[in-house]
Design an enzyme around this catalytic site. Structure first.
Site, PDB file in Angstrom:
ATOM      1  N   SER A 712      -2.268 -57.370  28.980  1.00 28.68           N
ATOM      2  CA  SER A 712      -2.947 -56.104  28.710  1.00 28.68           C
ATOM      3  C   SER A 712      -4.288 -56.273  28.012  1.00 28.68           C
ATOM      4  CB  SER A 712      -2.043 -55.202  27.863  1.00 28.68           C
ATOM      5  OG  SER A 712      -1.762 -55.808  26.626  1.00 28.68           O
ATOM      6  N   LYS A 755       0.695 -48.075  21.375  1.00 21.36           N
ATOM      7  CA  LYS A 755      -0.734 -48.401  21.299  1.00 21.36           C
ATOM      8  C   LYS A 755      -1.560 -47.172  20.910  1.00 21.36           C
ATOM      9  CE  LYS A 755      -0.377 -52.121  24.729  1.00 21.36           C
ATOM     10  NZ  LYS A 755      -0.705 -52.556  26.101  1.00 21.36           N
TER      11      LYS A 755
END
Length: 806
Positions: A712, A755
């Site tokens: 990511s 996140k």
């Protein structure tokens, strides 16, 4: 053994065709035999009185009901010997003759009759002849019947003489072996000349059932009757001879140990007579009472009685004695049938869940749904819930709240570091110090077969040469199998289907797929800043105030102080560190109150450093990305989301790529992919195509001691490199995440909620996310979503246009 006495002479009178009928229970009267009777009912006594005023002749028919059934009609049991209490006549009025009585009986004359004070009649009757009932007459004060008399069929021949001789020999042997028969009975039998009367006399003497004796009574052929009596006598003789043989064998084979055991049993009997029972006997009786009281399942009861039987034969000093005693203690101590009543009040359950926890709406809704289903269908099988989330998010405490809301007992065991399969299934009893597994131990502690059972840290179960505990959990956590869970120590099945199992984990990746498939996963993904403030004021501060002996007038927190503790002194998805910092402040205030005896402290932003020291965490997002080559990404960890900075720099060299920061292989590959994409698209990005030929590039991810991996960070690395090579800075309030491909595609990643929450804690206002992750925003609270400007992209060129200034 005899139900009637030897025959005596009876008065010879013509037999009447109409007889009053008295039913007999558990006794049969044969012709020429004498039998004592007791008549208890008023109607029966009246029958006897009228018979005594007439010819003293009555008819006796055997009842098909047993003495136990007859007792409900007020009748006693038949006597088993002349010395025992007399046989009883049944109640005539309530007897259904067609169903309850045999059709063939014996007419009898009353030899003697006496009445007692309680209006009972005691009789001595002698059988006269066999008869068959033609018609019953009811509606009278007592039962009557028209009868026809039966005569013996057959004549005396050689076969009859042989049968009589054989019968007398067998009977003499029976009299010799049977301890309850007097020797004179054998001599009396030899004096009887009539073969039919001899058969009747022996049949009335031997130990046979009422049905078998009634069958002999109904046989009119003398030879057939002799054969049937011979068969019954042979059967009784075999039993007597076998018993005699066993007794002789025991006497011959008794060795020293058997003799000691026999003497010990006698000693125990003597002690019991004297009222001096030893502790071992009392202990065995207690366990026998427990087994009966617990109402164990058939398999468990059989095993418990077998072990108790073994225990009674052991000496207390034997090593096996304590092993068997411990096993019985476990078997009788388990709650095989003890359950707690579920509280199925949905409103009350919802209120309890709201009282104990703030937020966690998805988990609460699932519990309410379970209670609703249980209310509509009580026998439904419970779910296996798995709470997954960072540490400190309330997974364990939520299990306690579920138990309180349902009115069930709560049991918790920790599976962290468990590597031995026997911890789950138990050890076999052959091992020294063997015990059941943790599942059975937890059930016994709960003293209920339907507790809420929490298996904590299931993701940290290991496996080695001692077995795989996660494989042993497959049966426990399967509603289709756990109704017959078998523990190695118990060796009998225990029903776990009523137990509500809840598991907790920080991550799902380490849980084996087969075990994960059996559980319904509920994610607890951390709290927002606003949620933490509410939880701190509602739960944490009152709890710590109470734990440190403080009252509300001693300490108060301002909203700004709580917010400062959360943002300046903790960086976590859960609440544990927040509670520790609040505890630190409460200790400081408690020391002042204890010293002065009184006082009040208001915790504000201004005086918070006096208790907690300097601020530990400062938002460095805007300062860190003020120069080209630095990009801010978002990463997922077991403790929640984190900001991830990527720094890139270039220097003269020979086209080398250096990667530092304790990166994993996947993250290194993302950096190589980003560089290859830039080189292949250098012209369109405005980068010198020969730049890489004369320079080395170094990419560093700070916090170098912490391992990092995953795809990511690809978008962040590519953005940092383009920022460096084009000398353009990246917007200060921007963070990003996503995986890249060589073609410049942006692929979806996981952990979006964690996140986004970490970006919210850091004060970020703009996020770039993969287009395919747009659906994941539904899990994020609306209040958090309003504070962000989201950009959803699927191409790297769009990321660069949004991220780079100018």
């Amino acid at each position: 053994m005899s139900e009637s006495q030897p025959p005596v002479d009876a008065p010879k009178e013509k037999q009447p065709e109409l007889l009053p009928i008295l039913p007999l229970f558990d006794a049969v009267l044969f012709p020429k035999m004498v039998l004592p009777l007791v008549v208890m009912q008023g109607e029966s006594v009246k029958l006897v009185d009228e018979a005594m005023t007439k010819n003293r002749v009555i008819g006796l028919l055997v009842s098909k009901t047993t003495s136990a059934e007859a007792s409900s009609k007020g009748s006693g049991q038949a006597a088993e010997s002349p010395e025992a209490k007399p046989a009883s006549g049944g109640e005539v009025k309530k007897t259904d003759p067609e169903k309850d009585l045999y059709r063939i009986g014996t007419s009898a004359t009353i030899l003697r009759m006496a009445k007692t004070e309680d209006n009972r009649a005691q009789l001595l009757v002698q059988g006269l002849a066999r008869f068959r009932v033609r018609d019953f007459i009811t509606g009278k004060p007592y039962l009557q019947a028209y009868v026809e008399y039966l005569t013996d069929v057959g004549h005396k021949d050689k076969e009859t003489e042989a049968l009589v001789s054989n019968l007398l020999g067998l009977f003499a042997r029976v009299v010799e072996l049977a301890p309850g028969l007097p020797k004179e009975v054998g001599s009396l039998a030899k004096t009887i000349q009539d073969p039919g009367i001899l058969a009747d006399m022996i049949a009335s003497t031997i130990n046979a059932t009422v049905e078998e004796k009634q069958k002999i009574l109904e046989i009119d052929n003398v030879n057939v009757r002799l054969k049937e009596v011979t068969r019954l006598l042979n059967y009784q003789l075999e039993i007597l001879e076998l018993g005699h043989k066993i007794q002789s064998q025991v006497k011959v084979d008794m060795d020293k140990r058997q003799r000691e055991y026999y003497l010990r049993q006698q000693l125990e009997a003597i002690k019991e007579e004297l009222g001096e029972k030893d502790e071992t006997t009392i202990e065995l009786e207690e366990y026998r009472a427990k087994i009966k009281e617990k109402n164990l399942p058939e398999e468990a009861k059989k095993e418990a009685l077998r072990e108790l039987s073994r225990l009674s034969k052991m000496h207390p000093s034997s090593a096996e004695y304590s092993v068997a005693l411990t096993y019985l203690d476990w078997l009788t101590g388990l709650p095989w049938n003890e359950s707690t009543q579920d509280t199925l009040d949905i409103k009350k359950a919802r209120k309890i869940l709201e009282e104990d926890h703030y937020g966690l709406e998805k988990a609460k809704r699932r519990i309410i749904e379970f209670l609703a289903v249980r209310k509509l269908k009580p026998d439904s099988k419970g779910p296996i819930l798995c709470f997954v989330g960072p540490p400190g998010t309330g997974k364990t405490s939520l299990g306690k709240s579920i138990a309180r809301a349902m009115g069930r007992k709560f049991v918790r065991i920790s599976l962290g570091g468990v590597r031995d399969e026997a911890e789950i299934r138990g050890h076999r009893r052959t091992y020294v110090g063997a015990l059941p597994g943790r599942i059975i131990q937890g059930i016994r502690r709960a003293q209920s077969n339907n507790p809420v059972f929490m298996l904590d840290e299931i993701d940290k179960v290991g496996s080695d040469f001692r077995g795989d505990p996660s494989s042993a959990l497959l049966e426990v956590l399967d509603p289709e199998q756990n109704f017959s869970f078998s523990d190695h120590y118990l060796d009998v099945c225990f029903d776990l289907s009523k137990v509500m199992f809840i598991t907790t984990a920080n991550i799902l990746d380490t849980i084996p797929p087969a075990l994960r498939d059996r559980m319904e996963v509920l994610e607890l993904l951390g709290y927002t800043l606003d949620e933490k403030i509410i939880i701190a004021n509602r739960y944490l501060i009152p709890r710590q105030r109470k734990a440190h002996g403080l009252k509300a007038e001693h300490i108060t927190f301002t909203k700004g102080a709580v917010k400062q503790i959360i943002s300046g002194y903790t960086r976590e998805a859960g609440l544990r560190n927040l509670e520790r910092e609040i505890a630190n402040i409460c200790r400081g205030v408690a020391s002042k109150v204890a010293e002065k005896g009184t006082g009040h402290e208001t915790i504000t932003v201004g005086n918070i450093q006096k208790y907690l020291g300097p601020v530990r965490f400062i938002s460095e997002a805007k300062e860190r990305i003020s120069t080209p080559g630095i990009a801010m990404g978002l990463a997922w960890t077991q403790a929640g989301g984190e900001l991830l900075f990527v720094e890139a720099t270039a220097m003269k060299g020979n086209k080398n790529l250096t990667l530092t920061g304790h990166l994993g292989d996947v993250m290194k590959e993302s950096a190589s992919t980003a560089l290859s994409f830039i080189r292949s698209n250098a012209a369109s990005l405005g980068i010198d195509e020969d730049f890489f030929e004369k320079h080395d590039i170094h990419i560093h991810v700070p916090a170098g001691a912490i391992p990092k991996d995953g795809p990511s960070a690809g978008v962040t690395m590519l953005t940092a490199l383009v920022s460096l090579l084009t000398n353009k800075t990246i917007r200060k309030d921007l963070a990003m995440t996503g995986e890249i491909t060589l073609r410049g595609q942006v692929l979806p990643v996981g952990g979006i909620k964690e996140k986004v929450l970490s970006a919210h804690r850091a004060g970020i206002k703009t996020l770039i996310l993969p287009k395919w992750n747009k659906k994941d925003l539904e899990e994020i609270p609306k209040k958090v979503r309003k504070d962000f400007k989201f950009h959803f992209v699927d191409k790297m060129m769009d990321v660069l246009k949004l991220a780079l200034s100018g």
